[in-house]
Design a protein around this motif. Structure first.
Motif, short mmCIF file in Angstrom:
data_model
loop_
_atom_site.label_atom_id
_atom_site.label_comp_id
_atom_site.label_asym_id
_atom_site.label_seq_id
_atom_site.Cartn_x
_atom_site.Cartn_y
_atom_site.Cartn_z
N GLN A 39 60.86 51.84 48.36
CA GLN A 39 61.71 52.15 47.21
C GLN A 39 60.88 52.03 45.94
O GLN A 39 60.36 50.95 45.61
N ALA A 40 60.74 53.15 45.26
CA ALA A 40 60.04 53.19 43.99
C ALA A 40 61.04 52.96 42.86
O ALA A 40 62.24 53.20 43.04
N PRO A 41 60.59 52.53 41.70
CA PRO A 41 61.50 52.28 40.58
C PRO A 41 62.32 53.53 40.25
O PRO A 41 61.77 54.62 40.11
N GLY A 42 63.63 53.34 40.15
CA GLY A 42 64.50 54.44 39.80
C GLY A 42 64.79 55.42 40.91
O GLY A 42 65.46 56.44 40.68
N LYS A 43 64.31 55.13 42.10
CA LYS A 43 64.52 56.05 43.23
C LYS A 43 65.25 55.33 44.36
O LYS A 43 65.28 54.11 44.43
N GLN A 44 65.82 56.15 45.26
CA GLN A 44 66.49 55.58 46.41
C GLN A 44 65.49 55.13 47.45
O GLN A 44 64.36 55.64 47.52
N ARG A 45 65.91 54.19 48.27
CA ARG A 45 65.08 53.75 49.38
C ARG A 45 64.94 54.89 50.37
O ARG A 45 65.92 55.56 50.71
N GLU A 46 63.71 55.11 50.85
CA GLU A 46 63.48 56.22 51.78
C GLU A 46 62.71 55.75 53.01
O GLU A 46 61.91 54.81 52.93
N LEU A 47 62.95 56.43 54.12
CA LEU A 47 62.22 56.13 55.34
C LEU A 47 60.79 56.61 55.21
O LEU A 47 60.54 57.76 54.83
N VAL A 48 59.86 55.76 55.57
CA VAL A 48 58.44 56.12 55.58
C VAL A 48 57.99 56.44 57.00
O VAL A 48 57.39 57.48 57.26
N ALA A 49 58.29 55.54 57.92
CA ALA A 49 57.87 55.73 59.31
C ALA A 49 58.73 54.86 60.20
O ALA A 49 59.23 53.81 59.77
N SER A 50 58.91 55.30 61.44
CA SER A 50 59.67 54.51 62.40
C SER A 50 59.04 54.62 63.77
O SER A 50 58.31 55.58 64.07
N SER A 53 61.80 51.98 70.63
CA SER A 53 61.46 51.00 71.66
C SER A 53 60.50 51.61 72.68
O SER A 53 59.67 50.90 73.26
N GLY A 54 60.57 52.91 72.86
CA GLY A 54 59.68 53.59 73.80
C GLY A 54 58.33 53.95 73.22
O GLY A 54 57.45 54.43 73.94
N GLY A 55 58.18 53.74 71.91
CA GLY A 55 56.89 54.01 71.28
C GLY A 55 56.79 55.34 70.56
O GLY A 55 55.75 55.65 69.99
N SER A 56 57.86 56.12 70.54
CA SER A 56 57.84 57.37 69.79
C SER A 56 57.85 57.07 68.30
O SER A 56 58.54 56.16 67.85
N THR A 57 57.11 57.88 67.56
CA THR A 57 57.00 57.64 66.12
C THR A 57 57.52 58.82 65.32
O THR A 57 57.57 59.96 65.80
N ASN A 58 57.91 58.52 64.09
CA ASN A 58 58.43 59.54 63.18
C ASN A 58 57.94 59.19 61.78
O ASN A 58 57.90 58.01 61.42
N TYR A 59 57.56 60.21 61.01
CA TYR A 59 57.01 59.99 59.68
C TYR A 59 57.67 60.89 58.66
O TYR A 59 58.05 62.03 58.96
N ALA A 60 57.76 60.38 57.44
CA ALA A 60 58.16 61.24 56.33
C ALA A 60 57.05 62.26 56.11
O ALA A 60 55.86 61.97 56.30
N ASP A 61 57.44 63.46 55.69
CA ASP A 61 56.45 64.52 55.49
C ASP A 61 55.37 64.09 54.49
O ASP A 61 54.21 64.47 54.62
N LYS A 64 52.65 61.98 56.44
CA LYS A 64 52.08 62.45 57.71
C LYS A 64 50.58 62.68 57.56
O LYS A 64 50.12 63.28 56.59
N GLY A 65 49.83 62.20 58.54
CA GLY A 65 48.39 62.35 58.52
C GLY A 65 47.67 61.27 57.74
O GLY A 65 46.45 61.16 57.80
N ARG A 66 48.42 60.45 56.99
CA ARG A 66 47.80 59.38 56.20
C ARG A 66 48.24 58.00 56.67
O ARG A 66 47.45 57.05 56.61
N PHE A 67 49.49 57.87 57.11
CA PHE A 67 50.04 56.58 57.53
C PHE A 67 50.22 56.57 59.04
O PHE A 67 50.53 57.60 59.65
N THR A 68 50.06 55.38 59.62
CA THR A 68 50.28 55.21 61.05
C THR A 68 51.08 53.94 61.29
O THR A 68 50.69 52.85 60.83
#
Length: 116
Positions: A39-50, A53-61, A64-68
């Motif tokens: 959550q950045a100042p003045g902005k809503q909280r957003e999903l970055v990555a998840s 339990s099985g190990g599948s991952t999901n990233y905000a656009d 992607k390619g920068r965070f793991t």
């Protein structure tokens, strides 16, 4: 009740890297998965990555390619490796552990500041 404790935030120059850690007081990540939000100042909280339990991952656009996201079940810990950081990545980063249908667990947050 599960407690989540984040660490690893700080001040870094653009292009640098940081690794965030989130330690849970119980083995919730291996059962329910986990995630990182920001959550950045003045902005809503957003999903970055998840990670499920099985190990599948999901990233905000925007990261992607920068965070793991990764998980160490033996340590009840979820990590967020952040590379090629940009000033727009500046935010408070929160660890999350879902427990549907109940409200998720949240950490207290860790500040990440990226200078240009």
């Amino acid at each position: 009740q599960v407690r989540l404790v984040e660490s690893g935030g700080g001040l870094v120059q653009a292009g640098g890297s940081l690794r965030l850690s989130c330690v849970a007081s119980g083995s919730i990540f291996s059962i329910n998965g986990g995630g990182w939000y920001r959550q950045a100042p003045g902005k809503q909280r957003e999903l970055v990555a998840s990670i499920t339990s099985g190990g599948s991952t999901n990233y905000a656009d925007s990261v992607k390619g920068r965070f793991t996201i990764s998980r160490d079940n033996a340590k009840n810990t979820v990590y967020l490796q952040m590379n090629s950081l940009k000033p727009e990545d500046t935010a408070v980063y929160y660890c999350n552990a879902p427990r549907n249908p109940l409200p998720a667990y949240w950490g207290q947050g860790t500040q990440v500041t990226v200078s240009s």
